[in-house]
Motif scaffolding. Sequence first.
Motif, PDB file in Angstrom:
ATOM      1  N   ARG A 103      -5.955   3.109   4.037  1.00  0.00           N
ATOM      2  CA  ARG A 103      -5.317   4.142   3.202  1.00  0.00           C
ATOM      3  C   ARG A 103      -4.747   3.534   1.920  1.00  0.00           C
ATOM      4  NH1 ARG A 103      -0.324   5.672   2.156  1.00  0.00           N
ATOM      5  NH2 ARG A 103       0.524   4.133   3.592  1.00  0.00           N
ATOM      6  N   GLN A 138      -6.479   3.836  -1.790  1.00  0.00           N
ATOM      7  CA  GLN A 138      -5.727   4.585  -2.824  1.00  0.00           C
ATOM      8  C   GLN A 138      -5.536   3.715  -4.055  1.00  0.00           C
ATOM      9  OE1 GLN A 138      -1.992   5.929  -1.183  1.00  0.00           O
ATOM     10  NE2 GLN A 138      -2.954   7.462   0.117  1.00  0.00           N
ATOM     11  N   GLU A 155      -9.928  -3.039 -15.341  1.00  0.00           N
ATOM     12  CA  GLU A 155      -9.568  -2.041 -14.322  1.00  0.00           C
ATOM     13  C   GLU A 155     -10.758  -1.742 -13.407  1.00  0.00           C
ATOM     14  OE1 GLU A 155      -7.938   0.654 -17.120  1.00  0.00           O
ATOM     15  OE2 GLU A 155      -6.070  -0.489 -17.182  1.00  0.00           O
ATOM     16  N   LYS A 203      -5.910  10.053  -1.954  1.00  0.00           N
ATOM     17  CA  LYS A 203      -5.031  10.151  -3.118  1.00  0.00           C
ATOM     18  C   LYS A 203      -5.317   9.019  -4.095  1.00  0.00           C
ATOM     19  CE  LYS A 203      -1.023  12.406  -1.051  1.00  0.00           C
ATOM     20  NZ  LYS A 203      -1.345  12.566   0.366  1.00  0.00           N
ATOM     21  N   SER A 260      -0.361   9.174  -9.037  1.00  0.00           N
ATOM     22  CA  SER A 260       0.038  10.376  -9.784  1.00  0.00           C
ATOM     23  C   SER A 260      -0.014  10.165 -11.298  1.00  0.00           C
ATOM     24  CB  SER A 260       1.472  10.760  -9.384  1.00  0.00           C
ATOM     25  OG  SER A 260       2.326   9.624  -9.459  1.00  0.00           O
ATOM     26  N   ALA A 267       3.133  -1.358 -12.560  1.00  0.00           N
ATOM     27  CA  ALA A 267       2.118  -1.873 -11.624  1.00  0.00           C
ATOM     28  C   ALA A 267       2.405  -3.337 -11.279  1.00  0.00           C
ATOM     29  CB  ALA A 267       0.718  -1.727 -12.220  1.00  0.00           C
ATOM     30  N   ASN A 318       5.213  -3.559  -8.814  1.00  0.00           N
ATOM     31  CA  ASN A 318       4.769  -3.104  -7.496  1.00  0.00           C
ATOM     32  C   ASN A 318       3.818  -4.117  -6.853  1.00  0.00           C
ATOM     33  OD1 ASN A 318       2.271  -1.646  -6.181  1.00  0.00           O
ATOM     34  ND2 ASN A 318       4.062  -0.418  -5.665  1.00  0.00           N
ATOM     35  N   GLY A 365       6.568   6.012  -5.894  1.00  0.00           N
ATOM     36  CA  GLY A 365       6.548   6.857  -4.712  1.00  0.00           C
ATOM     37  C   GLY A 365       7.888   7.510  -4.450  1.00  0.00           C
ATOM     38  N   SER A 408      10.175   8.567   2.160  1.00  0.00           N
ATOM     39  CA  SER A 408       8.898   7.852   2.293  1.00  0.00           C
ATOM     40  C   SER A 408       8.468   7.793   3.756  1.00  0.00           C
ATOM     41  CB  SER A 408       9.057   6.434   1.733  1.00  0.00           C
ATOM     42  OG  SER A 408       8.000   5.618   2.159  1.00  0.00           O
ATOM     43  N   THR A 409       7.244   8.272   4.044  1.00  0.00           N
ATOM     44  CA  THR A 409       6.796   8.310   5.440  1.00  0.00           C
ATOM     45  C   THR A 409       6.349   6.935   5.940  1.00  0.00           C
ATOM     46  OG1 THR A 409       4.823   9.262   4.407  1.00  0.00           O
ATOM     47  CG2 THR A 409       6.037  10.674   5.900  1.00  0.00           C
ATOM     48  N   HIS A 410       5.825   6.097   5.042  1.00  0.00           N
ATOM     49  CA  HIS A 410       5.173   4.869   5.519  1.00  0.00           C
ATOM     50  C   HIS A 410       5.993   3.602   5.355  1.00  0.00           C
ATOM     51  CE1 HIS A 410       1.552   7.240   5.909  1.00  0.00           C
ATOM     52  NE2 HIS A 410       1.638   7.603   4.639  1.00  0.00           N
ATOM     53  N   LYS A 447       4.102  -3.914   2.849  1.00  0.00           N
ATOM     54  CA  LYS A 447       5.025  -3.770   1.725  1.00  0.00           C
ATOM     55  C   LYS A 447       6.103  -4.825   1.884  1.00  0.00           C
ATOM     56  CE  LYS A 447       5.748   0.818   0.213  1.00  0.00           C
ATOM     57  NZ  LYS A 447       6.098   2.236   0.486  1.00  0.00           N
ATOM     58  N   ASN A 476      10.188   1.359  -2.000  1.00  0.00           N
ATOM     59  CA  ASN A 476       9.937   2.116  -3.241  1.00  0.00           C
ATOM     60  C   ASN A 476      11.173   2.096  -4.155  1.00  0.00           C
ATOM     61  OD1 ASN A 476       7.700   2.732  -1.721  1.00  0.00           O
ATOM     62  ND2 ASN A 476       8.011   4.953  -1.690  1.00  0.00           N
TER      63      ASN A 476
HETATM   64  N1  BYC Z   1       0.904   8.860  -6.523  1.00  0.00           N
HETATM   65  O1  BYC Z   1       5.301   6.856   2.349  1.00  0.00           O
HETATM   66  P1  BYC Z   1       5.027   6.643   0.905  1.00  0.00           P
HETATM   67  C1  BYC Z   1      -2.740   0.510 -11.911  1.00  0.00           C
HETATM   68  C2  BYC Z   1       1.920   9.300  -1.498  1.00  0.00           C
HETATM   69  S1  BYC Z   1      -3.144   1.455 -10.578  1.00  0.00           S
HETATM   70  C3  BYC Z   1       0.207   9.507  -5.562  1.00  0.00           C
HETATM   71  O2  BYC Z   1       6.107   6.000   0.120  1.00  0.00           O
HETATM   72  P2  BYC Z   1       3.354   4.288   0.662  1.00  0.00           P
HETATM   73  C4  BYC Z   1      -3.363   0.764 -13.189  1.00  0.00           C
HETATM   74  C5  BYC Z   1       1.561   8.268  -0.448  1.00  0.00           C
HETATM   75  O3  BYC Z   1       0.224   7.853  -0.580  1.00  0.00           O
HETATM   76  C6  BYC Z   1      -1.888   1.025  -9.480  1.00  0.00           C
HETATM   77  N2  BYC Z   1       0.573   9.524  -4.254  1.00  0.00           N
HETATM   78  O4  BYC Z   1       3.637   5.844   0.742  1.00  0.00           O
HETATM   79  C7  BYC Z   1      -4.687   1.167 -13.272  1.00  0.00           C
HETATM   80  C8  BYC Z   1       1.833   9.047   0.828  1.00  0.00           C
HETATM   81  O5  BYC Z   1       0.784   9.983   1.078  1.00  0.00           O
HETATM   82  P3  BYC Z   1      -0.317   9.775   2.285  1.00  0.00           P
HETATM   83  C9  BYC Z   1      -1.701   1.904  -8.349  1.00  0.00           C
HETATM   84  C10 BYC Z   1       1.688   8.834  -3.927  1.00  0.00           C
HETATM   85  O6  BYC Z   1       1.884   4.082   0.672  1.00  0.00           O
HETATM   86  C11 BYC Z   1      -5.238   1.501 -14.495  1.00  0.00           C
HETATM   87  C12 BYC Z   1       3.044   9.870   0.452  1.00  0.00           C
HETATM   88  O7  BYC Z   1       3.039   9.985  -0.967  1.00  0.00           O
HETATM   89  N3  BYC Z   1      -0.894   1.111  -7.482  1.00  0.00           N
HETATM   90  O8  BYC Z   1      -1.953  -0.342 -11.759  1.00  0.00           O
HETATM   91  O9  BYC Z   1       4.163   3.543   1.671  1.00  0.00           O
HETATM   92  C13 BYC Z   1      -4.464   1.429 -15.659  1.00  0.00           C
HETATM   93  C14 BYC Z   1       4.352   9.257   0.916  1.00  0.00           C
HETATM   94  O10 BYC Z   1       4.655   8.041   0.204  1.00  0.00           O
HETATM   95  C15 BYC Z   1       2.435   8.127  -4.868  1.00  0.00           C
HETATM   96  C16 BYC Z   1      -1.043   1.082  -6.162  1.00  0.00           C
HETATM   97  O11 BYC Z   1      -1.822   1.794  -5.596  1.00  0.00           O
HETATM   98  C17 BYC Z   1       2.017   8.155  -6.204  1.00  0.00           C
HETATM   99  N4  BYC Z   1       2.696   7.534  -7.193  1.00  0.00           N
HETATM  100  O12 BYC Z   1       3.938   3.878  -0.777  1.00  0.00           O
HETATM  101  C18 BYC Z   1      -3.153   1.004 -15.592  1.00  0.00           C
HETATM  102  C19 BYC Z   1      -0.192   0.060  -5.461  1.00  0.00           C
HETATM  103  N5  BYC Z   1       3.487   7.544  -4.237  1.00  0.00           N
HETATM  104  O13 BYC Z   1      -1.096   8.534   1.935  1.00  0.00           O
HETATM  105  C20 BYC Z   1      -2.594   0.636 -14.359  1.00  0.00           C
HETATM  106  C21 BYC Z   1      -0.387  -0.004  -3.996  1.00  0.00           C
HETATM  107  C22 BYC Z   1       3.390   7.889  -2.954  1.00  0.00           C
HETATM  108  O14 BYC Z   1       0.457   9.624   3.545  1.00  0.00           O
HETATM  109  N6  BYC Z   1       0.260   1.076  -3.304  1.00  0.00           N
HETATM  110  N7  BYC Z   1       2.323   8.672  -2.751  1.00  0.00           N
HETATM  111  O15 BYC Z   1      -1.172  11.019   2.221  1.00  0.00           O
HETATM  112  C23 BYC Z   1       1.577   1.072  -2.960  1.00  0.00           C
HETATM  113  O16 BYC Z   1       2.326   0.138  -3.241  1.00  0.00           O
HETATM  114  C24 BYC Z   1       2.082   2.225  -2.140  1.00  0.00           C
HETATM  115  O17 BYC Z   1       0.961   2.899  -1.598  1.00  0.00           O
HETATM  116  C25 BYC Z   1       2.985   3.236  -2.931  1.00  0.00           C
HETATM  117  C26 BYC Z   1       3.366   4.386  -1.974  1.00  0.00           C
HETATM  118  C27 BYC Z   1       4.266   2.521  -3.364  1.00  0.00           C
HETATM  119  C28 BYC Z   1       2.264   3.809  -4.126  1.00  0.00           C
END
Ligand code: BYC
Length: 318
Positions: free
Chosen positions: A39, A43, A78, A109, A112, A135, A138, A202, A208-210, A220, A224
């Motif tokens: 997941r 994403q 990218e 997803k 956003s 980014a 994070n 997020g 936050s669910t996860h 993580k 968040n």
């Molecule tokens: N947008 O329990 P939570 C880049 C969803 S691209 C949409 O806190 P988690 C770049 C979340 O998925 C960088 N959805 O979730 C590229 C969950 O829904 P599901 C992108 C969001 O995963 C081009 C629900 O809300 N970075 O840098 O523990 C040009 C509950 O949230 C968002 C990454 O992907 C959001 N903002 O924490 C320029 C980093 N936030 O899945 C730049 C990796 C939350 O249960 N990801 N949701 O249906 C992460 O670090 C984590 O997945 C997050 C969310 C901090 C984003």
Amino acid sequence: MSEEQIKNLEAEFEARIARDEKIEPKDWMPEKYRQTHIRQISQHAHSEIVGMLPEGNWITRAPSLRRKVALLAKVQDEAGHGLYLYSACETLGISRDELYEQLHSGKAKYSSIFNYPTVTWADMGAIGWLVDGAAIINQVPLCNTSFGPYARAMVRVCKEESFHQRQGYEIMLKLCEGTPEQKELAQDALNRWWWPSLMMFGPTDAESTHTEQSMKWKLKRKTNDELRQQFIDQTVPQAEILGLTIPDPDLKWNEERQSYDFGEINWDEFWQVVKGHGPMNKERMKARVGAWERGEWVRDAAMAHAEKQQERKDKKAV
Ligand code: BYC
């Protein structure tokens, strides 16, 4: 496998996580760990390739050759980040086709932030400065995440993100040193990208669910809210250097916490965008699905070529 055997495997897995060992694709892992990683990594991959669209929109309109070269390189990076991340995700036993299908059908997803429009050149500055800045904050902890292929992919991604952040900040700096109209463009871009950038981290920890489980698995490394606060504390002084005003009347240095207090994020807007009702969601998906469909003949040709090569090899071997 007996229940006892599974319990032993789980205990050994937890012990490895506690020792900060990397989990590799062929190692035993709980099914939930595998699914959570699919997941988050997918994403993340989707965000990288959808994230090419708002900036790709400006490559032909960059104001100088130097800016065009830098923006082109950034958008290509990218695409590369998407590829490393899809590859890392595939090691968990899901195919690239399945991952694309999840994106195109709206099941998966992506961040956003990419559902907002890029209406002026200053948006390229604000995206590099704020979106890539967020980014990096994070993603630096993710270089230390427990799943080996994700952690290794993030090391290279982070190095490239810091170039992205600097090219954005440089655009902002130049605009702010320019005419009053140019400075106004920069302020307008900051006004529009500030709050969506804070939403990238997020929902709050309480919502936050996860987070709780992902912190236990060391997927993580920070929550968040911790990352959001770190971003604000780092970015406010950068805005001061630019001479721009952060569009938050409640933003105030808190001496006791040695951090900035900030205003309420519009969580309704966040969830609307996440659920597909942001200003650009439909357009982004249309562009991705359209690119996939228009590329079908290339994929078919590559497959036909590979089959022919294989046939030739087989004939020679007989
Ligand atoms: N947008 O329990 P939570 C880049 C969803 S691209 C949409 O806190 P988690 C770049 C979340 O998925 C960088 N959805 O979730 C590229 C969950 O829904 P599901 C992108 C969001 O995963 C081009 C629900 O809300 N970075 O840098 O523990 C040009 C509950 O949230 C968002 C990454 O992907 C959001 N903002 O924490 C320029 C980093 N936030 O899945 C730049 C990796 C939350 O249960 N990801 N949701 O249906 C992460 O670090 C984590 O997945 C997050 C969310 C901090 C984003």
